[in-house]
Design a protein around this motif. Structure first.
Motif, PDB file in Angstrom:
ATOM      1  N   MET A   1       0.818  -1.198   0.000  1.00  0.00           N
ATOM      2  CA  MET A   1       0.000   0.000   0.000  1.00  0.00           C
ATOM      3  C   MET A   1       0.866   1.268   0.000  1.00  0.00           C
ATOM      4  N   ALA A   2       1.971   1.219   0.691  1.00  0.00           N
ATOM      5  CA  ALA A   2       2.858   2.384   0.755  1.00  0.00           C
ATOM      6  C   ALA A   2       3.382   2.744  -0.626  1.00  0.00           C
ATOM      7  N   ASP A   3       3.633   1.730  -1.472  1.00  0.00           N
ATOM      8  CA  ASP A   3       4.100   2.008  -2.835  1.00  0.00           C
ATOM      9  C   ASP A   3       3.046   2.775  -3.630  1.00  0.00           C
ATOM     10  N   PHE A   4       1.772   2.414  -3.443  1.00  0.00           N
ATOM     11  CA  PHE A   4       0.699   3.113  -4.139  1.00  0.00           C
ATOM     12  C   PHE A   4       0.581   4.552  -3.653  1.00  0.00           C
ATOM     13  N   CYS A   5       0.778   4.761  -2.379  1.00  0.00           N
ATOM     14  CA  CYS A   5       0.723   6.123  -1.830  1.00  0.00           C
ATOM     15  C   CYS A   5       1.847   6.973  -2.399  1.00  0.00           C
ATOM     16  N   ARG A   6       3.037   6.423  -2.490  1.00  0.00           N
ATOM     17  CA  ARG A   6       4.165   7.158  -3.080  1.00  0.00           C
ATOM     18  C   ARG A   6       3.916   7.428  -4.562  1.00  0.00           C
ATOM     19  N   LEU A   7       3.375   6.433  -5.262  1.00  0.00           N
ATOM     20  CA  LEU A   7       3.084   6.590  -6.677  1.00  0.00           C
ATOM     21  C   LEU A   7       2.042   7.689  -6.888  1.00  0.00           C
ATOM     22  N   PHE A   8       0.997   7.682  -6.082  1.00  0.00           N
ATOM     23  CA  PHE A   8      -0.040   8.703  -6.186  1.00  0.00           C
ATOM     24  C   PHE A   8       0.526  10.086  -5.871  1.00  0.00           C
ATOM     25  N   SER A   9       1.367  10.165  -4.875  1.00  0.00           N
ATOM     26  CA  SER A   9       1.988  11.433  -4.515  1.00  0.00           C
ATOM     27  C   SER A   9       2.844  11.963  -5.665  1.00  0.00           C
ATOM     28  N   GLU A  10       3.577  11.084  -6.296  1.00  0.00           N
ATOM     29  CA  GLU A  10       4.410  11.476  -7.446  1.00  0.00           C
ATOM     30  C   GLU A  10       3.529  11.947  -8.606  1.00  0.00           C
ATOM     31  N   LEU A  11       2.429  11.259  -8.837  1.00  0.00           N
ATOM     32  CA  LEU A  11       1.502  11.653  -9.896  1.00  0.00           C
ATOM     33  C   LEU A  11       0.946  13.047  -9.634  1.00  0.00           C
ATOM     34  N   GLU A  12       0.572  13.327  -8.411  1.00  0.00           N
ATOM     35  CA  GLU A  12       0.064  14.659  -8.059  1.00  0.00           C
ATOM     36  C   GLU A  12       1.130  15.730  -8.272  1.00  0.00           C
ATOM     37  N   ARG A  13       2.362  15.419  -7.905  1.00  0.00           N
ATOM     38  CA  ARG A  13       3.452  16.383  -8.069  1.00  0.00           C
ATOM     39  C   ARG A  13       3.694  16.690  -9.540  1.00  0.00           C
ATOM     40  N   VAL A  14       3.753  15.658 -10.376  1.00  0.00           N
ATOM     41  CA  VAL A  14       3.969  15.846 -11.813  1.00  0.00           C
ATOM     42  C   VAL A  14       2.800  16.598 -12.432  1.00  0.00           C
ATOM     43  N   SER A  15       1.582  16.265 -12.021  1.00  0.00           N
ATOM     44  CA  SER A  15       0.397  16.935 -12.533  1.00  0.00           C
ATOM     45  C   SER A  15       0.426  18.427 -12.197  1.00  0.00           C
ATOM     46  N   ALA A  16       0.819  18.767 -10.989  1.00  0.00           N
ATOM     47  CA  ALA A  16       0.901  20.175 -10.577  1.00  0.00           C
ATOM     48  C   ALA A  16       1.949  20.922 -11.393  1.00  0.00           C
ATOM     49  N   HIS A  17       3.083  20.287 -11.626  1.00  0.00           N
ATOM     50  CA  HIS A  17       4.138  20.930 -12.435  1.00  0.00           C
ATOM     51  C   HIS A  17       3.669  21.138 -13.875  1.00  0.00           C
ATOM     52  N   LEU A  18       2.991  20.146 -14.415  1.00  0.00           N
ATOM     53  CA  LEU A  18       2.478  20.252 -15.776  1.00  0.00           C
ATOM     54  C   LEU A  18       1.436  21.363 -15.878  1.00  0.00           C
ATOM     55  N   ALA A  19       0.514  21.428 -14.934  1.00  0.00           N
ATOM     56  CA  ALA A  19      -0.508  22.473 -14.938  1.00  0.00           C
ATOM     57  C   ALA A  19       0.129  23.858 -14.837  1.00  0.00           C
ATOM     58  N   THR A  20       1.148  23.996 -14.021  1.00  0.00           N
ATOM     59  CA  THR A  20       1.846  25.277 -13.903  1.00  0.00           C
ATOM     60  C   THR A  20       2.514  25.661 -15.213  1.00  0.00           C
ATOM     61  N   ALA A  21       3.155  24.705 -15.857  1.00  0.00           N
ATOM     62  CA  ALA A  21       3.824  24.975 -17.134  1.00  0.00           C
ATOM     63  C   ALA A  21       2.815  25.371 -18.208  1.00  0.00           C
ATOM     64  N   VAL A  22       1.697  24.674 -18.272  1.00  0.00           N
ATOM     65  CA  VAL A  22       0.662  25.002 -19.257  1.00  0.00           C
ATOM     66  C   VAL A  22       0.072  26.375 -18.962  1.00  0.00           C
ATOM     67  N   ASP A  23      -0.178  26.666 -17.698  1.00  0.00           N
ATOM     68  CA  ASP A  23      -0.716  27.967 -17.313  1.00  0.00           C
ATOM     69  C   ASP A  23       0.225  29.095 -17.730  1.00  0.00           C
ATOM     70  N   LEU A  24       1.503  28.942 -17.468  1.00  0.00           N
ATOM     71  CA  LEU A  24       2.478  29.982 -17.839  1.00  0.00           C
ATOM     72  C   LEU A  24       2.519  30.199 -19.345  1.00  0.00           C
ATOM     73  N   ARG A  25       2.498  29.106 -20.098  1.00  0.00           N
ATOM     74  CA  ARG A  25       2.539  29.230 -21.564  1.00  0.00           C
ATOM     75  C   ARG A  25       1.270  29.888 -22.090  1.00  0.00           C
ATOM     76  N   LEU A  26       0.107  29.506 -21.565  1.00  0.00           N
ATOM     77  CA  LEU A  26      -1.144  30.137 -21.987  1.00  0.00           C
ATOM     78  C   LEU A  26      -1.145  31.629 -21.682  1.00  0.00           C
ATOM     79  N   ARG A  27      -0.670  31.983 -20.498  1.00  0.00           N
ATOM     80  CA  ARG A  27      -0.619  33.400 -20.138  1.00  0.00           C
ATOM     81  C   ARG A  27       0.306  34.179 -21.079  1.00  0.00           C
TER      82      ARG A  27
END
Length: 86
Positions: A1-27
């Protein structure tokens, strides 16, 4: 279960970075934030778009959709007109 929690945490981190990059480019390239881009995409896909339809498509309340349209109109990205059928 701990592996899934780490995987989910990593997914959230990458998603946040991607959203920030897209937001900056759109702006930079379109003068439009990511928050306002999605409603603009919905509006652009229709000949006419009522606030209720926008709210339904975005999964937000009519009040939230109305405020988004107000922000878009203030920036000159759309024009709000009364619906003659209302």
């Amino acid at each position: 279960m701990a592996d899934f929690c780490r995987l989910f945490s990593e997914l959230e981190r990458v998603s946040a970075h991607l959203a920030t990059a897209v937001d900056l480019r759109l702006r930079r390239e379109a003068g439009l934030s990511l928050v306002l881009f999605e409603p603009m995409s919905v509006i652009a896909s229709r000949d006419r778009c009522r606030v209720y339809e926008l709210a339904t498509e975005l999964g937000v309340s009519s009040g939230t959709a109305s405020k988004l349209v107000d922000r878009l109109e203030a920036r000159g990205h759309c024009r709000r007109r009364p619906n003659p059928g209302d």
